[in-house]
Design an enzyme around this catalytic site. Structure first.
Site, PDB file in Angstrom:
ATOM      1  N   SER A  74     -30.946 -24.230 -22.344  1.00 24.06           N
ATOM      2  CA  SER A  74     -31.989 -24.486 -21.354  1.00 24.06           C
ATOM      3  C   SER A  74     -31.485 -25.258 -20.136  1.00 24.06           C
ATOM      4  CB  SER A  74     -33.136 -25.268 -21.997  1.00 24.06           C
ATOM      5  OG  SER A  74     -32.670 -26.503 -22.522  1.00 24.06           O
ATOM      6  N   TYR A  75     -30.266 -25.783 -20.171  1.00 21.44           N
ATOM      7  CA  TYR A  75     -29.751 -26.538 -19.027  1.00 21.44           C
ATOM      8  C   TYR A  75     -29.498 -25.588 -17.858  1.00 21.44           C
ATOM      9  CZ  TYR A  75     -28.825 -30.561 -22.123  1.00 21.44           C
ATOM     10  OH  TYR A  75     -28.935 -31.614 -23.000  1.00 21.44           O
ATOM     11  N   ALA A  76     -30.227 -25.836 -16.770  1.00 20.96           N
ATOM     12  CA  ALA A  76     -30.117 -25.009 -15.561  1.00 20.96           C
ATOM     13  C   ALA A  76     -30.279 -23.536 -15.897  1.00 20.96           C
ATOM     14  CB  ALA A  76     -28.785 -25.264 -14.845  1.00 20.96           C
TER      15      ALA A  76
END
Length: 333
Positions: A74-76
């Site tokens: 889900s990071y960036a």
């Protein structure tokens, strides 16, 4: 509980890493991989750190012997994983690294049902340009899905060789106990590690029941938000500094603004004093405090530029005295 591994010099020469670096590596959990005591977090990659900055950060981290990289699908929106994958591919260093990622929060494969687990793992493998995830963390405690279903789905991917070790992030102590019981009953892969928020400014979530379970199950603990948004690095000592430093000087993860109070100022004053005694900086002392805790294996720290890395890994060589640990314990209650 954290175990430093004795290694002979021949082993260090075979690994092409200097002996002191290898000697500092620790077991993640009772039977996990050997990891550097500070993990570099990829939460800035694709957000405040563009690809060239991310590569510079990772190169600098590797120059100190670092081998533990933490990210999430889900990071960036997956760009963090892609940047890490591209860097590993260009440097041809995949086999030298321990790559941890988290699933459960991405927009394309949300939750931890059977289908979502497998889809998320496959997507992470594509972005990371690798054939296996070293440590897979459940990024959310998905109460909409029976825990047994999630654990079985993860285990199937372990058996296929897509995942080596498993952990959980932001789960309660009771959920770790439940997971251990289910794993024992069904012969599934047990958790070997946990991530949670833990720092001098945020102690209540981990200390107590969760810390007890971590010790009892011999879990490797990877605290997130170790510097609480850069506050414990001394970046923000007033609201005006918070505004000025909001870009370009951020050590990511946490909420610096909420600590601009008397307690926060006392913590910073104590960090400043102890840093001066060690000829160091507050960020190194804050991480050294975490490393002084017997259940902690490797704090996860996200940075936005390569110039911050040296202070973070410098914590490994700092040995706080009992009096210094006690002072930090007392001021951060």
């Amino acid at each position: 509980m954290t175990q430093l591994l004795p290694l002979d010099r021949a082993a260090s020469e075979r690994a092409d890493v200097d002996y002191p670096t290898l000697a500092r590596r620790r077991l993640l959990g009772s039977a996990g991989p050997r990891v550097f005591p500070v993990a570099i977090g990829g939460n800035a990659f694709g957000w405040t750190a563009a690809e060239d900055a991310a590569e510079a950060i990772l190169d600098e981290y590797r120059s100190f012997g670092g081998n533990l990289i933490d990210t999430a699908d889900s990071y960036a929106a997956g760009r963090s994983e892609s940047m890490i994958g591209n860097w590993m591919h260009s440097r041809r260093n995949r086999d030298e690294l321990i790559v941890a990622t988290k699933i459960g929060k991405s927009a394309e494969s949300p939750g931890l049902g059977t289908g979502a687990v497998t889809a998320a793992i496959d997507a992470s493998l594509r972005r990371l340009r690798t054939d296996r995830i070293d440590v897979l963390f459940l990024h959310v405690d998905d109460r909409k899905v029976p825990f047994e279903e999630t654990l079985v789905a993860v285990d199937e991917n372990v058996r296929k060789g897509k995942v080596r070790f498993v952990g959980a992030s932001d789960h309660s102590g009771n959920r770790f106990i439940e997971a251990r019981v289910i794993a024992a009953q069904l012969g599934l892969t047990p958790f070997i590690a946990l991530q949670c928020r833990y720092s001098l400014t945020h102690r209540t979530e981990f200390e107590g029941a969760l810390a007890n379970v971590a010790e009892q199950q011999r879990l490797g603990v990877m605290p997130r938000f170790a510097l609480d948004g850069g506050f414990l690095a001394g970046n923000y000592r007033s609201r005006s500094e918070l505004d000025l430093n909001s870009t370009g000087n951020v050590v990511l993860g946490g909420d610096a603004e909420s600590h601009l109070n008397r307690r926060g100022q006392r913590i910073l004053a104590t960090l400043d004093r102890i840093a001066a005694e060690h000829e160091s900086v507050p960020a190194s002392i804050a991480i050294a405090w975490l490393l002084s805790k017997p259940t902690v294996t490797a704090p996860v720290v996200g940075v936005s530029n390569a110039g911050q890395v040296a202070d973070l890994v410098g914590a490994i060589d700092i040995r706080l005295t009992r009096q210094q640990v006690a002072a930090l314990d007392e001021v951060s209650v």
